[in-house]
Scaffold this active site. Structure first.
Site: not given
Ligand code: GUN
Length: 285
Positions: A53, A97, A120
């Site tokens: 990211k 996350q 998200d």
């Molecule tokens: N963990 C795995 N995929 C995601 C996601 O799309 N967003 C977040 N915040 N955590 C994750």
């Protein structure tokens, strides 16, 4: 005839390039889009996602704040850190996350994200707005799946779409977004009877079940569009999807690979949402 591989790398690069152009426009108006990402603990998969990211933000010209907190961080400490970021007007998107350590409630953490910074698309307000078709942040993985299907030129309207998996992050929202595209949608899960037969009817098959090579060739309709959301670490140490890729390439018309498929689009859609968040918080369309 062999299927066409949907190239997540090419598609994600296109999406990120569009975002980067818009970011230039915003910066000219004095707005620097900013995404804050919090990781608690050292889950290696999470670290890899968070690094990805950060890289994507760099490519798009988006400012990236990454906070890595120790595994023993309490829920209260995490919520305090989040409160500082939510109160900061220069931070447009906030992402925590997942998964979180067991002593922290994911529900409490998600609900502490203000909907306007919820890039998200996980908060109840965004989920609710998506469900009733109001403007909202779409969850990145399902939104990426839809973009990949659209890239094939195959219309979803009236088609049989089958989603394997019913998680809040992928399966359920993917089904809703397919419905929004006027597909006829079936969700299959661990209790589903006749799962193979149902999959065989699918013009569009979205596999998000988290089991390596769960979808075998005999479950795929000739000419289907197969979207593989699975990311499973195999016994060989490599990443594998939920779909037997070689078999799918023989039966389907379009297939997404793993790696190089949905995962890259998920990340690209996060950039789209962060840009959108920066615009909305500055009263721009
Ligand atoms: N963990 C795995 N995929 C995601 C996601 O799309 N967003 C977040 N915040 N955590 C994750």
């Amino acid at each position: 005839m062999a299927a066409v591989k949907i190239d997540g790398k090419v598609l994600a690069a296109q999406v990120k390039e569009e975002v980067a152009q818009e970011v230039i426009r915003l910066k000219a108006r004095g707005i620097e889009p900013c995404l804050a990402v919090i990781q608690v603990g050292n889950n290696p998969a999470s670290t890899a996602y968070v690094n990805g990211k950060e890289r994507d933000c760099g490519e798009c010209g988006i400012k990236s704040l990454v906070l890595r907190l120790p595994e023993k961080t309490t829920q209260e400490q995490l919520l305090e850190t989040m409160a500082k970021l939510t109160a900061d007007p220069t931070v447009h998107g906030l992402l925590v996350q997942l998964p979180l350590p067991k002593h922290i409630s994911e529900e409490a953490v998600i609900e502490a994200i203000p909907p306007e910074k919820d890039v998200d698309g996980f908060t109840p307000i965004n989920v609710g707005n998506m469900t009733i078709g109001k403007p909202c942040f779409l969850p990145c993985t399902p939104a990426g799946c839809i973009r990949m299907i659209q890239s094939t030129g195959v219309s979803m309207a009236g088609k049989q779409a089958v989603v394997l998996g019913r998680s809040n992050i992928v399966g359920k929202p993917a089904a809703l977004l397919l419905l929004r595209e006027n597909a006829t949608v079936t969700i299959c899960h661990s209790k589903t009877q006749n799962l193979k037969e149902i999959c065989r009817q699918a013009d569009i098959l979205v596999a998000a079940i988290g089991k390596e090579a769960f979808v075998t060739g005999d479950m795929i309709k000739e000419g289907a569009v197969v979207i593989d959301v699975g990311i499973n670490r195999g016994a060989d140490g490599k990443l594998h999807g939920d779909v037997d890729f070689a078999a799918a390439m023989e039966k389907a018309a379009y297939v997404t690979p793993v790696p190089g498929g949905v995962g890259l689009m998920t990340r690209a859609m996060l950039m789209v949402n962060t840009l959108q968040a920066a615009k909305l918080q500055n009263s721009m369309k």
